[in-house]
Every structure is written in C-alpha cells, then in structure tokens.
Design a protein around this motif. Structure first.
Motif, mmCIF file in Angstrom:
data_model
loop_
_atom_site.group_PDB
_atom_site.id
_atom_site.type_symbol
_atom_site.label_atom_id
_atom_site.label_comp_id
_atom_site.label_asym_id
_atom_site.label_seq_id
_atom_site.Cartn_x
_atom_site.Cartn_y
_atom_site.Cartn_z
ATOM 1 N N SER A 231 -10.476 4.437 -1.965
ATOM 2 C CA SER A 231 -10.587 3.013 -1.658
ATOM 3 C C SER A 231 -11.209 2.260 -2.828
ATOM 4 O O SER A 231 -11.813 2.856 -3.723
ATOM 5 C CB SER A 231 -11.449 2.827 -0.409
ATOM 6 N N HIS B 293 -5.785 11.624 1.987
ATOM 7 C CA HIS B 293 -6.676 10.475 1.865
ATOM 8 C C HIS B 293 -7.673 10.611 0.735
ATOM 9 O O HIS B 293 -8.129 11.708 0.444
ATOM 10 C CB HIS B 293 -7.474 10.352 3.163
ATOM 11 N N SER C 124 -8.037 -0.776 3.783
ATOM 12 C CA SER C 124 -8.705 -0.655 2.487
ATOM 13 C C SER C 124 -7.723 -0.993 1.367
ATOM 14 O O SER C 124 -6.540 -0.683 1.442
ATOM 15 C CB SER C 124 -9.253 0.762 2.320
ATOM 16 N N LYS D 145 0.816 -1.218 0.000
ATOM 17 C CA LYS D 145 0.000 0.000 0.000
ATOM 18 C C LYS D 145 0.852 1.272 0.000
ATOM 19 O O LYS D 145 0.334 2.358 -0.258
ATOM 20 C CB LYS D 145 -0.887 0.053 1.259
ATOM 21 N N ASN E 277 -6.297 -0.156 -1.447
ATOM 22 C CA ASN E 277 -5.926 0.910 -2.383
ATOM 23 C C ASN E 277 -4.506 1.337 -2.060
ATOM 24 O O ASN E 277 -4.021 1.090 -0.954
ATOM 25 C CB ASN E 277 -6.871 2.112 -2.200
HETATM 26 MG MG MG Z 1 -7.919 3.347 3.942
#
Ligand code: MG
Ligand code: TXA
Length: 306
Positions: A140, A219, A132, A45, A134
């Motif tokens: 996400s 984010h 998540s 990630k 992503n």
């Molecule tokens: Mg996340």
C-alpha cells in the motif's frame, strides 16, 4: 500531482478518481454512488471485481442509514473507535449500495477515517469508496510519492503527509453473535477486547468461507524475494539495536523494538527494495507476537509469499 480539497471535490463530483490521505494508508477514492467511477477504481488498481470496497463515511449516523440490522456492540465499537482505523462489515439495505461496491454481497464494509483532510472532504462528498492506493497485490501507499509511483506524476493526490499508522484498518465482521477480526490492522485485538469484553478471534478466509474476499488474494508483496527464515543475507530488514553479521545494508523497521514505528515504516521499506532493484532481503522476524506486532508479522508473511 498535488491537489487541494476544492479540486478533489470537483473531480469526485465529475466522476473521477483521486487519491486521498487517511490515518492508515492512502486511498483511491471515488463517489460510491457513481458506477462508472467505481469501475475506474477496479481498472486502475487491476483489482478483481469479487473483492469489495470499503465505504468511507463522515459519521456513524451516515453509516447507520445503510444498515439493515444492528449487531450487538456496534454502537459501542463506533463510539470507541470512530473516527479511527476500524472497518465494520455490516448487513445492508441492498438497494442503497451499488452491487459493484460490495461485490454483490449482502454486507458492506464501512469506516470513518481519522484524518483531518479526509474528514473535511467527506463533509463535502460522501460516502466515498477508497481501497488502498496501490496496484493490486503490491504494498500500500503511505505517502504522496508512493501514489505517484504507482499511478503516475499526473495522478491527482490530496496530499496529507505521511500516513500516521502505515498499515490498513482492522476489519471486524459479526458472526454467530460475536465480532471476529477479518483482517488484522492498525487496531490490535487486545485494544478491541478492552471494549468488547472478549478477544475477537481471527477468522481466516478460505475459498469456502470468503469472509473477507481480499484476504484470499496475494497481497502487500514487493518484487524482491523476502526470506523470513534461514541464514542472514546481505540486505536485512531489522532493528537498529541488533547486530546482523555479514549484512551490508540494513533497512530499519525501528531502532529498538517499537511496533508502531515498525508498522509505520513497513511499506516504505518494501517499496524501497523495488525502487533500488534489490532482488532479495532477509527479514528479522524475531519480534513479539502480540498487539500491533501481529499485524506487522502478518503483512511480512504475506509479502514474502508471492
Ligand atoms: Mg489494499
Ligand atoms: O485502512 C484501510 O482500510 C484502507 C484506507 C484507504 O481506508 N483501505 C483499504 O481498502 O485497505 P482495501 O480495498 O485495500 O481493503 C478492503 C478489504 C478487502 O480485503 C475486502 O475484501 C474487504 O475489505 N471487504 C470489503 N467489503 C467487505 C465485505 N462486505 N465483507 C468482507 N470483507 C470486505
């Protein structure tokens, strides 16, 4: 690459990472007890090690096994919302959970997902850590295609169709004798209030009070620039029932103002902008400020502030 439960189980047991469906968004799952597998998640990630993971469990009892002390109202919350999109941050028996999972904190986040395939898998292997699915910072994944886009066609995905809610779980922490919302999510503050008897306040993480470390980071953001104020642009993210003069392309959050539908479509729209190399879009932020809308607003605001 789509895999079945049996394959997911054997990959997880051999220390691999697999993507799994949940009712909120897809997760990148690994066995919580396998330090190497946990490390793979952070690498895949590009996630900073100070951002802890959520432990996904198959039952409330499994969670309670790790918990050092039981905050007021915990069992009521669990029985009202588990399985479901509510994550609870709890004080833990530190020796039972790897420090890497919880970023060395004395607490850990737990949730029991409400998704048949995820629950079937958890019956076989648990607990699973699952952030998540992503690349850190981007929107996400809410379906198998999103996961394959981020991690490649060969990445193993347990396909559970399009995620029901489309936004992450709500995270609650217990502070000063009350539950507080550390991340807005699929369950609204109003829904929580009807079980708690009070509205859990939203706590905003700052570098002095990193209540939910992930909330400090950039984010949910696409590469495209999102304009939340000012004049309408050619590309609009908005509602079917409205007219946007000058708009050439409209991405529909929902037809009429429907919060569930808007949440469900949100990340797919943000991802589509980048897939189509759209450099900027204007977002119609004229929607209500209660219930699930607050989550939609928060995600859009963060997505715009890259
Ligand atoms: Mg996340
Ligand atoms: O819906 C969801 O919760 C999804 C699905 C896959 O279950 N998972 C998810 O995980 O959103 P992730 O890693 O993307 O977000 C976890 C959030 C982060 O913001 C992290 O900082 C916070 O949970 N968190 C984890 N452990 C914590 C702890 N001990 N104290 C405070 N916050 C914590």
């Amino acid at each position: 690459m789509k895999i079945n439960i049996k394959e997911a189980k054997s990959l997880l047991l051999s220390g691999e990472v697999v993507a799994i469906p949940t009712e909120t968004v897809y997760g990148l799952a690994a066995l919580a007890t396998n330090g190497d597998a946990v490390e793979k998640i952070f690498k895949l990630k590009g996630r900073p090690s100070h951002n802890p993971l959520i432990l996904h469990v198959r039952s409330a009892d499994e969670c309670l096994h790790y918990v050092a002390s039981i905050p007021d109202g915990l069992e009521a919350l669990m029985s009202a919302f588990w399985p479901g999109p509510l994550t609870l941050v709890l004080p833990i028996k530190e020796e039972l959970i790897l420090p890497a999972v919880r970023a060395n904190l004395q607490t850990a986040a737990f949730r029991m997902p409400k998704h048949e395939l995820a629950l079937q898998l958890l019956q076989e292997v648990s607990p699973l850590v699952a952030p998540s699915a992503n690349i850190s910072g981007s929107p996400s994944s809410t379906n198998c295609e999103h996961v394959e886009h981020d991690f490649g066609k060969d990445f193993p995905v347990l396909d559970g169709a399009s995620a029901q809610h489309g936004v992450e779980s709500t995270i609650l922490v217990f502070r000063d004798s009350l539950w507080h919302v550390a991340r807005l999510g699929a369950i609204s503050q109003e829904e929580l209030a009807s079980h708690l008897g009070y509205v859990p306040a939203l706590v905003v993480a700052t570098s002095h009070t990193p209540i939910c470390p992930g909330q400090l980071l950039a984010h949910y953001a696409p590469k495209a620039e999102l304009h939340l104020v000012g004049p309408i642009h050619e590309v609009v993210i908005g509602f079917g029932s409205r007219h946007y003069p000058g708009a050439k392309r409209l991405f529909l959050l929902s037809d009429t103002l429907d919060a569930e539908e808007s949440a469900h479509r949100l990340y797919t729209i943000l991802r589509r902008l980048d897939q189509e190399n759209i450099p900027e879009a204007w977002v119609d932020m004229d929607f209500p400020d209660h219930g699930l809308w607050k989550t939609v607003r928060e995600r859009l605001t963060r997505a715009a502030s890259r």
